[in-house]
Motif scaffolding. Structure first.
Motif, short mmCIF file in Angstrom:
data_model
loop_
_atom_site.label_atom_id
_atom_site.label_comp_id
_atom_site.label_asym_id
_atom_site.label_seq_id
_atom_site.Cartn_x
_atom_site.Cartn_y
_atom_site.Cartn_z
N SER A 287 -12.88 -3.97 -65.55
CA SER A 287 -12.26 -4.27 -66.84
C SER A 287 -12.57 -5.71 -67.25
CB SER A 287 -10.75 -4.07 -66.77
OG SER A 287 -10.17 -5.03 -65.89
N ALA A 288 -12.37 -6.00 -68.53
CA ALA A 288 -12.66 -7.34 -69.04
C ALA A 288 -11.81 -8.40 -68.35
CB ALA A 288 -12.42 -7.37 -70.55
N SER A 289 -10.58 -8.07 -68.03
CA SER A 289 -9.68 -9.05 -67.41
C SER A 289 -10.07 -9.39 -65.97
CB SER A 289 -8.24 -8.54 -67.45
OG SER A 289 -8.12 -7.33 -66.72
N LEU A 290 -10.91 -8.55 -65.35
CA LEU A 290 -11.30 -8.79 -63.95
C LEU A 290 -12.79 -9.10 -63.81
CD1 LEU A 290 -9.24 -6.03 -62.10
CD2 LEU A 290 -8.79 -8.48 -62.17
N GLU A 325 -18.99 -12.96 -78.27
CA GLU A 325 -20.40 -13.00 -77.88
C GLU A 325 -20.60 -13.85 -76.62
OE1 GLU A 325 -24.17 -11.60 -78.23
OE2 GLU A 325 -22.43 -11.10 -79.49
N SER A 326 -19.83 -14.93 -76.51
CA SER A 326 -19.89 -15.77 -75.32
C SER A 326 -19.45 -15.00 -74.08
CB SER A 326 -19.00 -17.01 -75.51
OG SER A 326 -18.96 -17.78 -74.33
N PHE A 327 -18.41 -14.19 -74.23
CA PHE A 327 -17.94 -13.36 -73.12
C PHE A 327 -19.02 -12.37 -72.70
CE2 PHE A 327 -15.87 -9.62 -71.36
CZ PHE A 327 -15.03 -10.18 -70.40
N LYS A 328 -19.70 -11.79 -73.67
CA LYS A 328 -20.76 -10.83 -73.36
C LYS A 328 -21.88 -11.50 -72.57
CE LYS A 328 -23.89 -7.50 -75.57
NZ LYS A 328 -24.29 -6.88 -76.86
#
Length: 369
Positions: A287-290, A325-328
């Motif tokens: 998941s995004a949070s992990l 976008e930075s997270f990606k």
């Protein structure tokens, strides 16, 4: 552990046998528990029954007989915590969730609370609708933001707290810390994004005069019902004489011999140290949070050609486009550092898919997830 307990509950509902609950009834029950802060009395009673069964599932006496939901690998302390959580769900002294929901809403909006209607409208029109959630109606979204009430499939009185949404957090209080039980989940994105904004049945997405004919609730129900019908059909195809088959202690469908094994909460960092899990997992979902848990050590527990699916920040509505976008980019960096390469052309902006050394997962290898 409340999150693990809720996952066990939803899996138990999804895998309940057809003779114990029809697909239509199961779909209504699942969505009500999944997305509503308050339940009907009939749903609460069904929840209590499942909670009692889950208590037996994690009790020491049942550990010898591992079922579809296998808690044997959890630590004793974690199983005790799960037992207490299931016990809490059964008690009639569950606090009202409406007060907790309103407190969270006030905390989230701050000074904007008195003009919350405008905030809801902005989040829906300028965020959710722009990210592919155009089928989510204003009326249903506002109802959920205000009360935590997403699915109303039957007329009735929804006044029983959905205890599965309550959990405990330790918060600072003056010079001390106190444990506070309340609702700490999503307040913006809504449960509709899980099952209610996409469908293979294009008739559900049809519009008329620029307005969707079906609602996110309709699509959620159709998608979940189709999923449950597929599970039941597959189970029946492998158990043609199911009525004569001994019922396991859980009373669940064992589809294709699949078992869901729950691992200790701190296990991910320790799995590479255990020989049992060397090159063990064929599919890994994060998941995004992990995402920070994706490290080079992950390669040690991944089989050749293993697939890594990572959730992106599409529905983290608090992020702007640059942050999303930075997270990606960060996700691709982490996956690359762990030895994974983009598997195919990335067409889905909700997830990024990678495979170990760029190899695809073979059909024979789709075993351990």
């Amino acid at each position: 552990m409340e999150v693990v307990a809720r996952q066990m509950l939803l899996l138990h509902l999804a895998l309940s046998r057809p003779e114990s609950m029809g697909v239509h009834e199961k779909t209504e029950l699942f969505l009500e528990v999944f997305g509503n802060s308050e339940l009907r009395s009939q749903t609460e009673e069904a929840l209590h029954q499942v909670a009692r069964q889950l208590q037996r599932c994690v009790s020491e006496q049942e550990m010898e007989t591992r079922g579809v939901l296998d808690a044997a690998l959890l630590k004793f302390k974690e199983r005790d915590q799960l037992f207490r959580i299931f016990q809490q769900w059964v008690r009639s002294s569950t606090p009202s969730i409406s007060t907790s929901w309103d407190a969270r809403l006030r905390q989230h909006l701050g000074t904007r609370y008195d003009s919350r209607g405008g905030c809801f409208d902005w989040d829906l029109a300028m965020k959710l609708h722009q990210k592919g959630g155009g089928v989510i109606s204003k009326q249903q979204y506002f109802r959920w933001r205000e009360r935590g009430f997403a699915f109303e499939m039957r007329e009735g009185i929804y006044n029983r707290t959905n205890a599965t949404l309550l959990s405990t957090r330790v918060l600072p209080h003056r010079a001390d810390k106190v444990a506070v039980r309340g609702y700490w989940g999503d307040m913006v994105s809504s449960p509709y994004i899980s099952f209610g904004i996409e469908s293979q049945d294009q008739s559900l997405l049809r519009t008329q005069n620029g307005t969707h004919v079906k609602t996110a609730q309709d699509i959620s129900f159709a998608n979940v019902e189709t999923l449950f019908q597929a599970l039941s059909s597959r189970w029946r195809s492998t158990h043609p004489e199911s009525n004569q088959e001994p019922v396991n202690t859980e009373g669940l469908m064992n589809v294709g011999g699949v078992t869901v094994s729950f691992l200790p909460m701190d296990s991910l960092s320790k799995l590479p140290e255990k020989k049992k899990y060397s090159k063990f997992f064929h599919t890994i979902y994060c998941s995004a949070s992990l995402s920070h848990q994706i490290t080079p050590s992950l390669k040690q527990i991944s089989s050749p050609g293993a697939v890594l699916v990572m959730e992106l920040a599409r529905f983290l509505l608090e992020l702007n486009k640059e942050q999303e976008e930075s997270f990606k980019h960060k996700v691709f960096e982490l996956a690359g550092a762990a030895g994974f390469e983009p598997w195919t052309q990335q067409e889905d902006d909700s997830h990024a898919i990678f495979s170990l050394n760029g190899e695809g997962m073979t059909s024979e290898a789709q075993t351990h997830v």
